[in-house]
Design a protein around this motif. Structure first.
Motif, PDB file in Angstrom:
ATOM      1  N   PRO A  76      15.680 105.240  -0.301  1.00 38.12           N
ATOM      2  CA  PRO A  76      14.243 104.939  -0.324  1.00 38.12           C
ATOM      3  C   PRO A  76      13.937 103.680  -1.145  1.00 38.12           C
ATOM      4  O   PRO A  76      14.586 103.414  -2.159  1.00 38.12           O
ATOM      5  CB  PRO A  76      13.637 106.183  -0.984  1.00 38.12           C
ATOM      6  CG  PRO A  76      14.632 107.270  -0.757  1.00 38.12           C
ATOM      7  CD  PRO A  76      15.972 106.603  -0.778  1.00 38.12           C
ATOM      8  N   ALA A  77      12.933 102.924  -0.709  1.00 38.16           N
ATOM      9  CA  ALA A  77      12.582 101.671  -1.380  1.00 38.16           C
ATOM     10  C   ALA A  77      12.252 101.885  -2.849  1.00 38.16           C
ATOM     11  O   ALA A  77      12.591 101.055  -3.700  1.00 38.16           O
ATOM     12  CB  ALA A  77      11.400 101.020  -0.664  1.00 38.16           C
ATOM     13  N   ALA A  78      11.611 103.010  -3.170  1.00 34.12           N
ATOM     14  CA  ALA A  78      11.231 103.278  -4.553  1.00 34.12           C
ATOM     15  C   ALA A  78      12.442 103.426  -5.462  1.00 34.12           C
ATOM     16  O   ALA A  78      12.365 103.156  -6.662  1.00 34.12           O
ATOM     17  CB  ALA A  78      10.379 104.549  -4.617  1.00 34.12           C
ATOM     18  N   VAL A  79      13.566 103.846  -4.895  1.00 37.61           N
ATOM     19  CA  VAL A  79      14.804 103.981  -5.662  1.00 37.61           C
ATOM     20  C   VAL A  79      15.563 102.658  -5.677  1.00 37.61           C
ATOM     21  O   VAL A  79      16.095 102.240  -6.709  1.00 37.61           O
ATOM     22  CB  VAL A  79      15.691 105.096  -5.067  1.00 37.61           C
ATOM     23  CG1 VAL A  79      17.035 105.173  -5.785  1.00 37.61           C
ATOM     24  CG2 VAL A  79      14.970 106.442  -5.128  1.00 37.61           C
ATOM     25  N   ALA A  80      15.602 101.990  -4.541  1.00 43.66           N
ATOM     26  CA  ALA A  80      16.431 100.795  -4.397  1.00 43.66           C
ATOM     27  C   ALA A  80      15.842  99.548  -5.050  1.00 43.66           C
ATOM     28  O   ALA A  80      16.582  98.608  -5.376  1.00 43.66           O
ATOM     29  CB  ALA A  80      16.673 100.516  -2.918  1.00 43.66           C
ATOM     30  N   GLU A  81      14.546  99.520  -5.281  1.00 39.58           N
ATOM     31  CA  GLU A  81      13.895  98.271  -5.677  1.00 39.58           C
ATOM     32  C   GLU A  81      14.395  97.693  -6.996  1.00 39.58           C
ATOM     33  O   GLU A  81      14.425  96.468  -7.162  1.00 39.58           O
ATOM     34  CB  GLU A  81      12.377  98.457  -5.731  1.00 39.58           C
ATOM     35  CG  GLU A  81      11.884  99.475  -6.728  1.00 39.58           C
ATOM     36  CD  GLU A  81      10.369  99.661  -6.637  1.00 39.58           C
ATOM     37  OE1 GLU A  81       9.749  98.981  -5.806  1.00 39.58           O
ATOM     38  OE2 GLU A  81       9.836 100.493  -7.394  1.00 39.58           O
ATOM     39  N   ASP A  82      14.812  98.537  -7.942  1.00 34.45           N
ATOM     40  CA  ASP A  82      15.311  98.001  -9.210  1.00 34.45           C
ATOM     41  C   ASP A  82      16.829  97.865  -9.220  1.00 34.45           C
ATOM     42  O   ASP A  82      17.421  97.435 -10.221  1.00 34.45           O
ATOM     43  CB  ASP A  82      14.851  98.856 -10.392  1.00 34.45           C
ATOM     44  CG  ASP A  82      15.438 100.263 -10.386  1.00 34.45           C
ATOM     45  OD1 ASP A  82      16.103 100.624  -9.394  1.00 34.45           O
ATOM     46  OD2 ASP A  82      15.215 101.009 -11.368  1.00 34.45           O
ATOM     47  N   GLY A  83      17.483  98.237  -8.112  1.00 32.41           N
ATOM     48  CA  GLY A  83      18.930  98.082  -8.010  1.00 32.41           C
ATOM     49  C   GLY A  83      19.730  99.069  -8.825  1.00 32.41           C
ATOM     50  O   GLY A  83      20.945  98.897  -8.993  1.00 32.41           O
ATOM     51  N   LEU A  85      20.595 103.309  -9.890  1.00 37.81           N
ATOM     52  CA  LEU A  85      20.491 104.739  -9.626  1.00 37.81           C
ATOM     53  C   LEU A  85      20.415 105.430 -10.979  1.00 37.81           C
ATOM     54  O   LEU A  85      21.395 105.512 -11.723  1.00 37.81           O
ATOM     55  CB  LEU A  85      21.702 105.256  -8.835  1.00 37.81           C
ATOM     56  CG  LEU A  85      21.633 106.743  -8.435  1.00 37.81           C
ATOM     57  CD1 LEU A  85      20.514 106.963  -7.411  1.00 37.81           C
ATOM     58  CD2 LEU A  85      22.969 107.215  -7.872  1.00 37.81           C
ATOM     59  N   THR A  86      19.216 105.915 -11.325  1.00 43.94           N
ATOM     60  CA  THR A  86      18.996 106.560 -12.611  1.00 43.94           C
ATOM     61  C   THR A  86      19.430 108.009 -12.517  1.00 43.94           C
ATOM     62  O   THR A  86      18.845 108.807 -11.777  1.00 43.94           O
ATOM     63  CB  THR A  86      17.516 106.476 -13.019  1.00 43.94           C
ATOM     64  OG1 THR A  86      17.112 105.105 -12.998  1.00 43.94           O
ATOM     65  CG2 THR A  86      17.313 107.055 -14.404  1.00 43.94           C
ATOM     66  N   VAL A  87      20.482 108.349 -13.266  1.00 45.91           N
ATOM     67  CA  VAL A  87      21.110 109.667 -13.170  1.00 45.91           C
ATOM     68  C   VAL A  87      20.925 110.421 -14.481  1.00 45.91           C
ATOM     69  O   VAL A  87      21.239 109.912 -15.555  1.00 45.91           O
ATOM     70  CB  VAL A  87      22.612 109.543 -12.849  1.00 45.91           C
ATOM     71  CG1 VAL A  87      23.218 110.933 -12.646  1.00 45.91           C
ATOM     72  CG2 VAL A  87      22.833 108.669 -11.623  1.00 45.91           C
ATOM     73  N   TYR A 145      13.958 110.671 -13.383  1.00 49.59           N
ATOM     74  CA  TYR A 145      15.360 110.620 -12.988  1.00 49.59           C
ATOM     75  C   TYR A 145      15.428 110.735 -11.474  1.00 49.59           C
ATOM     76  O   TYR A 145      14.789 111.607 -10.874  1.00 49.59           O
ATOM     77  CB  TYR A 145      16.161 111.759 -13.612  1.00 49.59           C
ATOM     78  CG  TYR A 145      16.254 111.731 -15.120  1.00 49.59           C
ATOM     79  CD1 TYR A 145      15.986 110.563 -15.841  1.00 49.59           C
ATOM     80  CD2 TYR A 145      16.623 112.861 -15.829  1.00 49.59           C
ATOM     81  CE1 TYR A 145      16.072 110.534 -17.217  1.00 49.59           C
ATOM     82  CE2 TYR A 145      16.719 112.846 -17.208  1.00 49.59           C
ATOM     83  CZ  TYR A 145      16.435 111.687 -17.899  1.00 49.59           C
ATOM     84  OH  TYR A 145      16.519 111.667 -19.266  1.00 49.59           O
ATOM     85  N   GLU A 146      16.199 109.853 -10.862  1.00 51.26           N
ATOM     86  CA  GLU A 146      16.283 109.862  -9.395  1.00 51.26           C
ATOM     87  C   GLU A 146      17.227 110.939  -8.880  1.00 51.26           C
ATOM     88  O   GLU A 146      17.056 111.453  -7.771  1.00 51.26           O
ATOM     89  CB  GLU A 146      16.701 108.469  -8.923  1.00 51.26           C
ATOM     90  CG  GLU A 146      15.579 107.472  -9.156  1.00 51.26           C
ATOM     91  CD  GLU A 146      16.029 106.030  -9.254  1.00 51.26           C
ATOM     92  OE1 GLU A 146      15.154 105.131  -9.203  1.00 51.26           O
ATOM     93  OE2 GLU A 146      17.254 105.771  -9.403  1.00 51.26           O
TER      94      GLU A 146
END
Length: 336
Positions: A76-83, A85-87, A145-146
């Motif tokens: 999703p764009a909301a996840v990908a936009e900052d490059g 993956l917040t885990v 957190y994604e």
């Protein structure tokens, strides 16, 4: 899966084991003090002593894999936009799943390694974050957190709020000393008359009590159950012979075997009980669009072998799954 934690000074042989781990209500696990020996024999669910070392230092040289453009395009764009993956992880530590390295800062373990591989496939930077166990769920629900990789079991209640992509089985293990005459524990009759330790109030206690009930009904000797507050006390009891077997979370037992080699796993069981195989999964906010690429990323690393390399590295090869699933049947809802 809730975790309970305890720090301890380095102790000899059978007691060399990190912090606590929990599998749907589990038992404390001891950890080597930061700055002590940084390697130990690897485990595969059987006695250790050969194979590669477990690296406890901050420089993990993690296994990496290639980006898969077709899967990355589904993020999703909301996840990908900052490059990134917040885990989310519980930073207090649960070896060999996720725990601080010898620098007391860097998170290491099977969960962090798998999260790194998934981030690689998705073409994102792995960005670990730590918080309390309870806040992992709140932070995921709020999209802070994604995704969470933290020994979370799929349950029907959790599926109301979160989506899941599975990556390990939820497994319990039977631990005995290396010199024990016990060869296998696979059914109730195998524990008749034994002195067994188990954590109070855990799923494994429920299973043990049910087995003992079946044995009594069949006219077999009852089990003598001994309860200890700390896993270190269980290990002392095993070593001294006060206890003949311990029934607890497989990851903790496997790690203890890896760092000591003084005990064996002689049987395993589902953490969900006899009627369902419990599953551990990556957890993300429901309907945010991320679960499908997570699932495909996990299946990619399962297929290319990196997944199994990670599990074997941490002694968890006996918890591998052949394929990641999205939102499979989970532990049943609690009765009102």
């Amino acid at each position: 899966m809730r975790a309970v934690y305890a720090r301890a000074l380095a102790v000899p042989a059978l007691l060399l084991l990190p912090l606590a781990v929990a599998a749907c209500g589990a038992d404390p696990v001891l950890a080597p003090k930061a700055g002590t020996a940084g390697t130990a024999p690897a485990a595969t669910g059987s006695p250790a002593g050969t194979g590669p070392s477990i690296n406890l230092g901050p420089d993990q040289k993690r296994l990496r894999t290639e980006k898969v453009a077709a899967i990355a395009a589904q993020v999703p764009a909301a996840v990908a936009e900052d490059g990134r993956l917040t885990v989310g992880f519980n930073g207090e530590g649960a070896p060999p799943l996720v725990f601080p390295a010898t620098d007391d800062t860097t998170l290491i373990g099977a969960e962090t390694d798998l999260a790194q591989l998934v981030a690689d496939v998705l073409g994102l930077e792995f960005a670990p974050q730590t918080t309390s166990w309870e806040n992992l769920f709140l932070a995921t629900k709020s999209s802070k957190y994604e995704v969470v990789f933290n020994n979370v079991t799929v349950t029907e209640e959790r599926k109301d709020t979160y989506d899941f992509a599975t990556y390990r089985i939820d497994q319990l293990g039977w631990q005995v000393t290396a010199s024990s005459p016990i060869k296998e524990i696979a059914k109730p009759a195998d524990i008749a008359g034994l002195r067994v330790s188990v954590g109070s109030g855990t799923n494994q206690e429920k299973i043990l009590l049910d087995w003992d009930k079946q044995n009594r009904a069949a006219g077999l000797k009852p089990v003598e159950i001994l309860y200890y507050q700390k896993y270190g006390d269980v290990l002392l009891a095993l070593k001294s012979g006060r206890v003949q077997a311990y029934f607890g979370p497989n990851p903790a037992i496997a790690y203890n075997i890896a760092v000591s080699g003084d005990s064996r796993i002689v049987g395993t069981a589902s953490g969900a009980g006899p009627s369902l195989q419990g599953l551990i999964a990556a957890m993300t906010k429901k309907d945010n669009g991320l679960v499908k690429p997570l699932n495909e990323a996990l299946n990619t690393v399962i297929q290319n072998g990196r997944y199994r390399e990670v599990l074997d590295r941490w002694g968890l090869g006996n918890e591998a799954i052949p394929k990641s699933e999205i939102n499979p049947p989970g532990l049943p809802r609690q009765a009102e």
